[in-house]
Design a protein around this motif. Structure first.
Motif, PDB file in Angstrom:
ATOM      1  N   CYS A 100     -11.530 -47.654  -6.752  1.00 31.46           N
ATOM      2  CA  CYS A 100     -10.080 -47.811  -6.935  1.00 31.46           C
ATOM      3  C   CYS A 100      -9.268 -47.107  -5.859  1.00 31.46           C
ATOM      4  O   CYS A 100      -8.118 -47.474  -5.606  1.00 31.46           O
ATOM      5  N   ASN A 101      -9.850 -46.081  -5.238  1.00 30.71           N
ATOM      6  CA  ASN A 101      -9.124 -45.351  -4.208  1.00 30.71           C
ATOM      7  C   ASN A 101      -8.772 -46.280  -3.052  1.00 30.71           C
ATOM      8  O   ASN A 101      -9.604 -47.048  -2.576  1.00 30.71           O
ATOM      9  N   GLY A 102      -7.538 -46.180  -2.596  1.00 32.71           N
ATOM     10  CA  GLY A 102      -7.110 -47.021  -1.486  1.00 32.71           C
ATOM     11  C   GLY A 102      -6.603 -48.377  -1.928  1.00 32.71           C
ATOM     12  O   GLY A 102      -6.137 -49.163  -1.107  1.00 32.71           O
ATOM     13  N   ILE A 103      -6.708 -48.680  -3.241  1.00 34.72           N
ATOM     14  CA  ILE A 103      -6.185 -49.947  -3.759  1.00 34.72           C
ATOM     15  C   ILE A 103      -5.114 -49.676  -4.806  1.00 34.72           C
ATOM     16  O   ILE A 103      -3.965 -50.086  -4.655  1.00 34.72           O
ATOM     17  N   ILE A 104      -5.473 -48.983  -5.890  1.00 35.79           N
ATOM     18  CA  ILE A 104      -4.448 -48.677  -6.900  1.00 35.79           C
ATOM     19  C   ILE A 104      -4.047 -47.206  -6.889  1.00 35.79           C
ATOM     20  O   ILE A 104      -3.024 -46.851  -7.477  1.00 35.79           O
ATOM     21  N   ILE A 177     -13.626 -52.411   3.709  1.00 32.59           N
ATOM     22  CA  ILE A 177     -13.174 -51.744   4.934  1.00 32.59           C
ATOM     23  C   ILE A 177     -11.701 -51.368   4.815  1.00 32.59           C
ATOM     24  O   ILE A 177     -11.294 -50.250   5.160  1.00 32.59           O
ATOM     25  N   VAL A 178     -10.876 -52.300   4.313  1.00 34.77           N
ATOM     26  CA  VAL A 178      -9.453 -52.020   4.117  1.00 34.77           C
ATOM     27  C   VAL A 178      -9.277 -50.840   3.172  1.00 34.77           C
ATOM     28  O   VAL A 178      -8.478 -49.927   3.417  1.00 34.77           O
ATOM     29  N   ARG A 179     -10.010 -50.861   2.083  1.00 36.62           N
ATOM     30  CA  ARG A 179      -9.917 -49.791   1.084  1.00 36.62           C
ATOM     31  C   ARG A 179     -10.312 -48.449   1.698  1.00 36.62           C
ATOM     32  O   ARG A 179      -9.611 -47.441   1.526  1.00 36.62           O
ATOM     33  N   LYS A 204     -16.437 -49.157  13.371  1.00 40.02           N
ATOM     34  CA  LYS A 204     -15.861 -50.415  13.829  1.00 40.02           C
ATOM     35  C   LYS A 204     -15.081 -50.160  15.105  1.00 40.02           C
ATOM     36  O   LYS A 204     -14.751 -49.017  15.432  1.00 40.02           O
ATOM     37  N   SER A 205     -14.743 -51.218  15.807  1.00 31.76           N
ATOM     38  CA  SER A 205     -13.889 -51.065  16.982  1.00 31.76           C
ATOM     39  C   SER A 205     -12.431 -51.148  16.545  1.00 31.76           C
ATOM     40  O   SER A 205     -12.107 -51.769  15.518  1.00 31.76           O
ATOM     41  N   PRO A 206     -11.521 -50.520  17.294  1.00 30.81           N
ATOM     42  CA  PRO A 206     -10.090 -50.642  16.959  1.00 30.81           C
ATOM     43  C   PRO A 206      -9.630 -52.102  16.893  1.00 30.81           C
ATOM     44  O   PRO A 206      -8.813 -52.463  16.044  1.00 30.81           O
TER      45      PRO A 206
END
Length: 293
Positions: A100-104, A177-179, A204-206
């Protein structure tokens, strides 16, 4: 009405308020609380999070953490609140379980608003009734049962958030990855201000991150980092007596001028002007609000 569980050994706390706007003063003595807010009424309610108005329609949910200041309009319809501290349930420790971290919670995007569809309302209301029943059942496994129910609630809300707040163009790996990027920014924004810093931590690359966020929303990874820095600066300006210079140093800027430049780029005004204008607005607004926490 407030239902509470207190684990005396670890100072664990979990509470359920049936009318948080009116009962919240009874909860403010507890420190470090994370909240799940649910508008169970048939009327829209306005919640102010860090001075930003959020309209919750009937059967919409949102969340707040101990980093945020929350207030309500006077006369707000009853909003249920599940409130817990990390001693009761640590979302960082259990991140692999609930994701849930990074989403809600602790996200760097806008404040999450999750809508319960017709087929979900009955499920959430049933879960709510089970919570009430468990809060009133005092035995040696009550804490464990309440943790299981809270975990279930968080997972259900997170699943809904993923479908409602994140574009369907992203697969599960991309969402992860977004989270993780959101969580890393929340953790390191004071010391790491370049996309390359976070790209390295995510292996990952920028450019990969930039392309991914172009699919996710209109904000670039660098914009998200900058907005998180400025959000913290706004909180400090609104709720402390720290000077812009002190805030700049706390946020990791060697030069105050660099902080001023970034703040003005995001808000279109200097820090002191923001503080002056925001406080003037708040003075008038406070006459219509129930107290902040």
């Amino acid at each position: 009405m407030i239902y509470t569980f207190n684990g005396s050994e670890l100072n664990a706390y979990f509470g359920l308020s049936t009318d948080y706007a009116r009962e919240r003063d009874q909860l403010t003595k507890e420190q470090g609380l994370i909240h799940i807010l649910w508008n169970q009424s048939n009327q829209a309610s306005t919640v102010f999070v860090d001075n930003t108005p959020i309209v919750l329609q009937p059967n919409q949910l949102t969340t707040s953490t101990y980093l945020q200041k929350v207030a309500f309009e006077k006369g707000t319809s009853p909003i249920a609140a599940f409130s817990f501290n990390r001693e009761f349930y640590c979302i960082n420790t259990h991140d692999q379980e609930v994701s849930c971290n990074g989403i809600i919670f602790f996200g760097t995007q806008s404040i999450p608003i999750i809508t319960l569809r017709d087929d979900e309302i009955d499920k959430f209301e049933m879960l709510y009734r089970i919570f009430v029943d468990e809060f009133t059942t005092r035995d040696n496994i009550q804490g464990e049962m309440l943790q299981m129910l809270l975990k279930r609630l968080i997972i259900k809300i997170t699943r809904l958030a993923k479908t409602q707040l994140i574009t369907k163009e992203l697969d599960n790996n991309q969402i992860e990855i977004v989270r993780k990027f959101n969580v890393l920014v929340e953790t390191h924004f004071k010391t790491k201000k370049q996309v390359a810093d976070y790209a390295d931590m995510l292996f990952k690359s920028p450019k990969t991150l930039s392309n991914l966020f172009a699919k996710f929303n209109q904000k670039s990874p660098l914009s998200i980092i900058h907005e998180r820095i400025v959000l913290e600066a706004k909180r400090q300006l609104l709720y402390t007596d720290k000077t812009a210079k002190e805030i700049a140093h706390e946020l990791g800027f060697d030069e105050v001028s660099s902080f001023h430049k970034l703040f003005k780029k995001i808000t279109s005004m200097a820090p002191q002007r923001f503080k002056h204008e925001a406080k003037n607005i708040t003075i008038g607004k406070n006459e219509q609000l129930v107290g902040k926490s």
